[in-house]
Structures are given as structure tokens and as C-alpha cells.
Design an enzyme around this catalytic site. Sequence first.
Site, PDB file in Angstrom:
ATOM      1  N   GLU A  64     -36.177 -24.376  -9.171  1.00 54.03           N
ATOM      2  CA  GLU A  64     -35.748 -23.555  -8.133  1.00 54.03           C
ATOM      3  C   GLU A  64     -35.216 -24.986  -7.398  1.00 54.03           C
ATOM      4  OE1 GLU A  64     -36.663 -21.552  -3.320  1.00 54.03           O
ATOM      5  OE2 GLU A  64     -38.479 -22.675  -4.911  1.00 54.03           O
ATOM      6  N   GLY A  65     -34.217 -25.088  -6.887  1.00 54.05           N
ATOM      7  CA  GLY A  65     -33.188 -25.862  -6.651  1.00 54.05           C
ATOM      8  C   GLY A  65     -32.181 -25.731  -4.464  1.00 54.05           C
ATOM      9  N   GLN A  66     -31.090 -26.350  -4.697  1.00 64.84           N
ATOM     10  CA  GLN A  66     -30.552 -26.150  -3.221  1.00 64.84           C
ATOM     11  C   GLN A  66     -29.996 -25.005  -3.616  1.00 64.84           C
ATOM     12  OE1 GLN A  66     -28.515 -29.343  -2.376  1.00 64.84           O
ATOM     13  NE2 GLN A  66     -27.994 -29.036  -0.242  1.00 64.84           N
TER      14      GLN A  66
ATOM     15  N   VAL B 283     -33.928 -20.945 -10.556  1.00 68.20           N
ATOM     16  CA  VAL B 283     -33.739 -19.916 -12.089  1.00 68.20           C
ATOM     17  C   VAL B 283     -35.389 -19.137 -11.974  1.00 68.20           C
ATOM     18  CG1 VAL B 283     -34.438 -21.118 -14.424  1.00 68.20           C
ATOM     19  CG2 VAL B 283     -33.531 -21.904 -13.042  1.00 68.20           C
TER      20      VAL B 283
ATOM     21  N   ASP C 155     -25.962 -37.063 -17.101  1.00 60.97           N
ATOM     22  CA  ASP C 155     -27.938 -36.525 -16.573  1.00 60.97           C
ATOM     23  C   ASP C 155     -28.306 -36.366 -17.435  1.00 60.97           C
ATOM     24  OD1 ASP C 155     -29.522 -36.590 -14.578  1.00 60.97           O
ATOM     25  OD2 ASP C 155     -29.157 -34.489 -13.955  1.00 60.97           O
TER      26      ASP C 155
END
Length: 880
Positions: A596-598, A602, A737
Amino acid sequence: LNMFLFLLLVLHSKANAQINPALCRYPLGMEDGRIKNDDITASSQWYDTTGPQYARLNREEGDGAWCPAGQLQPSDVQYLQLDLRQLTFLTVVATQGRYARSSGNEFARKYRLDYSRDAHRWLSWKNRYGNEIIMGNVNTYESVVKDLHPPIITRYLRLIPVTDAVHTVCMRIELFGCPWQDGLTAYSAPEGHTMMAPGYPITPLNDSTYDGVLERRRLLGGLGQLTDGVAGQDDFGRVQQYKPWPGYDYVGWRNDSLGPGYVEMEFQFDRRRNFTSMKVHSNNMFTRGVKVFSAVSCVFKAHLISKWDPEAVTFATVLDDRNPSARYVTVPLGRRSGTALRCRFSFADTWMMFSEISFQSGMAPLLLWLPAVAPHPLTTTAGYIYMVKIRKNLEPFTGPRDVSTVLSKTHPPEDGSTSILIGCLVTIILLLVVIIVLILWCQYVCKVLEKAPRRILEEEVTVRLSSSSDTIVLQTPPIPPRDPLDPPYERVFLLDPQYQDPAALGLKLPELSESAEASDCGGGYAEPDITQCTPHQGFQSSVPHYAETDIINLQGVTGSNMYAVPALTVDSLTRKDISAAEVPRQQLVFREKLGEGQFGEVHLCEATGLVEFLGEGAPLPEQDGRAVLVAVKQLRADATCNARNDFLKEIKIMSRLNDPNIIRLLCVCVRSDPLCMVTEYMENGDLNLFLSQREMESTHTHANNIPSVSMADLLHMAVQIASGMKYLASLNFVHRDLATRNCLLDRHLTIKISDFGMSRNLYSSDYYRIQGRAVLPIRWMAWESILLGKFTTASDVWAFGVTLWEIFTLCREQPYSLLTDEQVIENSGEFFRNQGRQIYLSSPPLCPSSLFDLMMCCWRRDIRDRPSFSTDQLESAAAT
Ligand code: ADE
């Protein structure tokens, strides 16, 4: 005269602090047998004749040294353990190999130290830069003497030989130090604060060598900079040679960050003591809001489990607004008895800073531990020479014994010793008479001493021992003369206008990324038209130029910084560019959340009928029956317009990539919200988590059920990442990254490079937030990316070096874990300046030296000097 000078210095140091590391350098008794055989043990021994009792420096007994059983593997942890029988301030370790009258062949090239004050909690020693490895011997006969910075306060010590290749190692050792008469076993305090004053360098005032734990902003259960014997300078921010950052020697607190107007510290001791006084070395730079504490109040408790006796000892300091010198404040403790103290130091100004705290509890007088060895520094033009005379007729320092034994041993000395002892006593009496006259001179000598070890201790000192003589000459390499025009230290500040405008540096900035910030997405979700997003209009002037690029790229939904393509423009980015097939949403059945992100999540999904949908030749994973497991990245419905753009851009870029070591995009759902991209599912998750849950394969690993990886596995992982990156580089894609967190493993341990903006919650501490907006993986970034916003394949090579480092540390540590984010940024300034002050990641203990050499090549300052992503290079580094 030497003895006179020595005693004077010891006396002086006793007046100031409990321990002076420059003087506390007495052999603890491996060579002369004061450390008994019973106190020397080992995890294993090869034969009876190479047992731990033969690990005595310069002795040729048994087969000439301690040798652990069998050949030492890079992953082995074999150790020689010493019980010093009392807490000891350890400052120096000397090692030697197995000479065995020239028949020996074995020595330890590297080693590390574990220590414990109670035989239960073992800690690994690290130097100021976080390095655990100490370089050992280069042959079987020379001793190599290493100063421990920071020193260790311990009773038990393990010497652990470290090897890069399979070798037989054998060791002989001596330890140097003196008894830790303070008896302090732990202090606790609020975590130190960072001073950020306009116009001054950022000054972290944390306790960087503390060996306890940090819990809810309090340091608990350890010792650190307040007991390392190094008193800070008058100007707390002055950067001294070999000090990693300004303010290094001090632990400091800001009044308004703490609340109650005082700093509460607790001190625990080895046993009950009668305390006469406490000495606190405190800064008083009132011009910068730092003052000695105005008062202190201490309570005591008899035993660790009993209650605090409410009757406090209080002491008010006479504040001094005229002399800004740092000073020892002696707090009388009225011979109160206890095993622990709790003291509240009241602020007299905005800041309070301590560099040393020591306790006097009526312990043994100075002469009880007169050393067998009296070191005194002599300077020569060739550098520093230490001459050490071993006085065989002097009853040696009874190091690791308890105080009563020390007393009884020193009272009836041998004949020769008696006269020396009397001589010493007379000298001390004389000294007391003349001490006032000598105070100025004494201070001068102290300054000389203070400088000498620091310069010496940082260098490798090789000892040549001639067995026929009792004189040891330790010689350090000459110190190169300093260029008077070369400033001692200069920092680069990220937000300094000079660096915001790289043109001022005469360096060319890269073109701004093609990314755009939209003010309005327009349109409904059913028909997202990303061309409606207006181009970015510019940021506040205080944000560095490059941050703008990264705000867009790195804060993208899924970290769309991944394959930033310089040629892409917002206008060119429409759905027709996306070559991936649109899958009917109902064919994806949710199974579980993977991350999970901002801006989204997924999911692990089961995809039905994907083979039919994508066609027979589609690169689908192996499947059981008709359903295929896939990973589905889904944008949250309320994501910003930028996030939508970045998501679509990521899809477009990914749909063009086709390599076995790059995550594969299978299909998409972009006709309706939420936008989704479907990629192959990687059963073994990300490489960071995977490695951090594994141990290096060794003979012991299977016993504890922890899964293991072999050196060959690690090398294979590195080769796969290099291969994926080579592919990206061949397309001129810059990842920006690369890190183990962005590499995924499938069920066959094939690695695929990816980029997971959505999983960033898990790794948020790996990213640095600029002005609350952009996030940057600064610990993986090349200096030119941090300072100039320049991202190229060469900066990906830099990140590859850091990723290799992560792999060979089994992801146990964050890169530069001892540096704060601000210090990492400052360090990139040092790379830019290239004056030899930059700090590199140190070689992981398990890492073959050829691979570490390769990492160092990846971190070369000049882009042209860095290697390319050639797997051949990696394989040949691994092969050597
Ligand atoms: N987490 C994020 N993406 C993933 C993937 N493709 N497979 C497994 N875990 C993931």
C-alpha cells in the site's frame, strides 16, 4: 622525569575526569599471564595445542597461537573469549598471528569485537563511522595495534576473526586499558536534539556511540559518549580533525523540546557505592544559548529493585555569563549510598550540553593501579613515535581483578618495586606542593596529549617487535602536511542558494524532466485525458531546482520515477501510447493485499482466462489450471491528477520493456476507474525482506531453522540485477530508485527489477522528504543527484553499488545508518568537494574484497570513472 611527567598527567586527568583514554593504555595481562587460562575460552579450537590459552601475544607456547577448528569460512563466527573479571575501559587491541618459531603460517587479516558487561547481552563494537571490521595482521610475527574509537567499557570480550576467503586463521592477542572504577554500567537520558540555527551548520547532539536502546525518545540501558573519556571543546560546533560532524562530542537537549525545564538522567552501577561527587563536563557557550545547568537534584536507591529514597541531594550552580569555556562542574553527593541515582539537571538557557559524566565513590587511590607500562609520546618529524618500556622489575598493574585483590597485590611488592613505589609516593607529595605553580604548564601538556592520540589513533599502527629487546617502537605513517589554504572543513548545504542554483557552481544541470504538474485533471474518470493537465508553473524559490523534478517523479503513484524517459512529453502521453491490452475487470479476482502506498494499493489477484485473452504466446507465469496469479497495482479513486499522469506514464514505459530481469506488465485496466496495471506475481516478495529474513549459509545455520543463502546465491542476485540494469541502460532508461526494496523475487529466485511507490509505507524511512513534498532515496543517490538533480545511468550505477552493499549485509542495516538524513546530504557535499572527507559505506563483513572494490568504483566521484552495468565485470569481481 618520565615517571614524574606521567604521574603529573595522571593526577591532572584524575582531577578532571575519571578516565583519560590517552593514558588508560596498560596491558591487561595476556602476555604476562595475569589473565588466567580459565578466563580465556573459545568457541572452538583446532587441536589441544592451539587452544585459547595459547592466544597470548609474543608467547610461543603450545603450537604458537589459538586457532579455531577447521578452515574459517567467510560466514563463520568463531571467537576467542576473555573474562576480564571486572568492568574495564578497553582502549587498544594488539593482534599477532601464529609464528611458531617460523613454522607458523596463519594469521587473521581482519577481525571484529563483541562485548558484554554481564555475559548475557552481547553487543558488536563499531567505530565512529559504524564500521565493525578492524584490519588485523599481514604476517605471522608482527603485532598490529589498534586503538578503539570509541573505547569499550566491558567485562567480557570476544575477538572474532573475519575472512573473505576460506583460510586457516590463528591469533595471539593483548588488550590494553584500565579498570572502570566508576562502576557505572548504564545511563539513561532523553535522546539528544539537533541544533538548527540559521547561519550555522546543522549540529546533531545525539549520543552517537550509545550502546543501549532508544525507546520512546529515551536512551536506555547503555553507555556512550558521556563515558568515552573525551571532553568537548569550548565551542561545541567546532569541527575537529577526525570528528565526523560538528557537535560530535556533546549530547545536548533543547529546553522547549523537553517540556519540564529539566533533563532527567538515571545512572546504574555495578554495586552499591558511597558517592562523594559527580563531575559533569558541560558546555557554556552562552552566546549561542548554551549554559551549564542551573541546578541539579539527585535521588538514590539502595538496590535496583528498591524504591527511590525521596530525600534528594540538591546543588545550585553558580552561573557564569562571562566565561564561555566548557567546564567540569563538580556536584557533591554527600557520601550518599546507592546502586542507582536519578538526577534532574535544570536548564539555565535554551540548551544544555554534556560531553562527560563521571562519579567518584571513594574508590581505590591512583597508585593502586600503577601501570607496568608508562607510555609517553615523543614527536619526530617522521610522525609520532610511541616508546613503551616494559619494566620487568615493577609489579605489574593488576588489571582484571577486583579492587581488594588489587590492594593486596600491590602492598607487598618485590624489592625493586618497593623503591619505585616509595619514589612514586614521594614524587606525588612533591607534586602536590608544586602543583599550583605547574598548573599552566600542566594545561599545556594536556593539550599536547589530547591531540596526540587522536592523530595517532586514526592511523594504522604497526608494531615491530624485536624479541631480544624489551623496547617496542610503534610507528605511524607520517602525517602529510596540511595545506594552510585548505579550510579544515566545509559543508555543502542543500538549500544554500549556491546549490539551488547549480549554475553558480559552474556545473550544468540536466534538462528538467518532462513531467508536468496539473492544476486540473478535467474530464470524468471514464475518459481520463491527461493532456488537460496544465504544465507545471514553477515552485517557490526556496525549493531546489531538482526537487521539482522529483516531486513529480518520486511522489508518483507507483514511483513512476522508475523508467523516466527524457524524450517523453505530457502531450505525447495519451492512452493510445499504451501498448498493453485492456483486460475486463471482472477477470481479476482479489485474493490479498500485497502493499500500500500514498496513492494506491497492490493486490494479489487471480486472473481467469488470461491465456485466452492475451494469446498463447503471452509471457504468462506457470499456472495451475486456468487461473493465473498476478499482481494488480490499483490507483486510488481520489488520487491527484499528477498521480494519474504518473500512473499512465509508468504503464506506457513498462509496456515497452521486455527483459527477464525487469518486472513484466501483462495487461491494464485504464478505460474506467480505478486505473490498474497487471504485472506478473513474484512469490518471494521483495529482496530486502527476503534477505533480512535469512542467514548466511554455514555449518550451524540449519540448526536454528532460519533459512539461509549462500555466497553464490548473493552473487547470482547481484548478477541478475546488473543484467536488468544493463538492459535499462541500453534503452537509456534511468531507474532513479534502484534498491533491494525495488527488486522482486519469483518462486525460482529470479530477480526482477521494479519500482513500488505503493509499497513505500514499509520503507518510508529510506526516503527523505524535501519541504514536505518530494521524497528522495538519498542514501542510494549519487552526490550529483542529491546536489544537482542529475540522474543518469551513472547515478543508477552508484545506486547499484549501494544495492550490492545491502545484499552483502543481508539487508540488516540501512546504508549510513549512523548518519542522519542531513548528514547524508552533507556527505554528498564532501563527495563533490573531493577533499578526502567523504564517508563511504564500509565493506560488509561477508563481502569478498573484489566485490567491495567494485562497490567503491560505483561510488567514484566522476561519472566517467564509474563502471558500466556489465555483468562480466561483476562475475570477474566475484571470481577473484
Ligand atoms: N508487491 C508489489 N508488486 C508485487 C509483485 N509483482 N509480486 C509480488 N509482490 C509484489
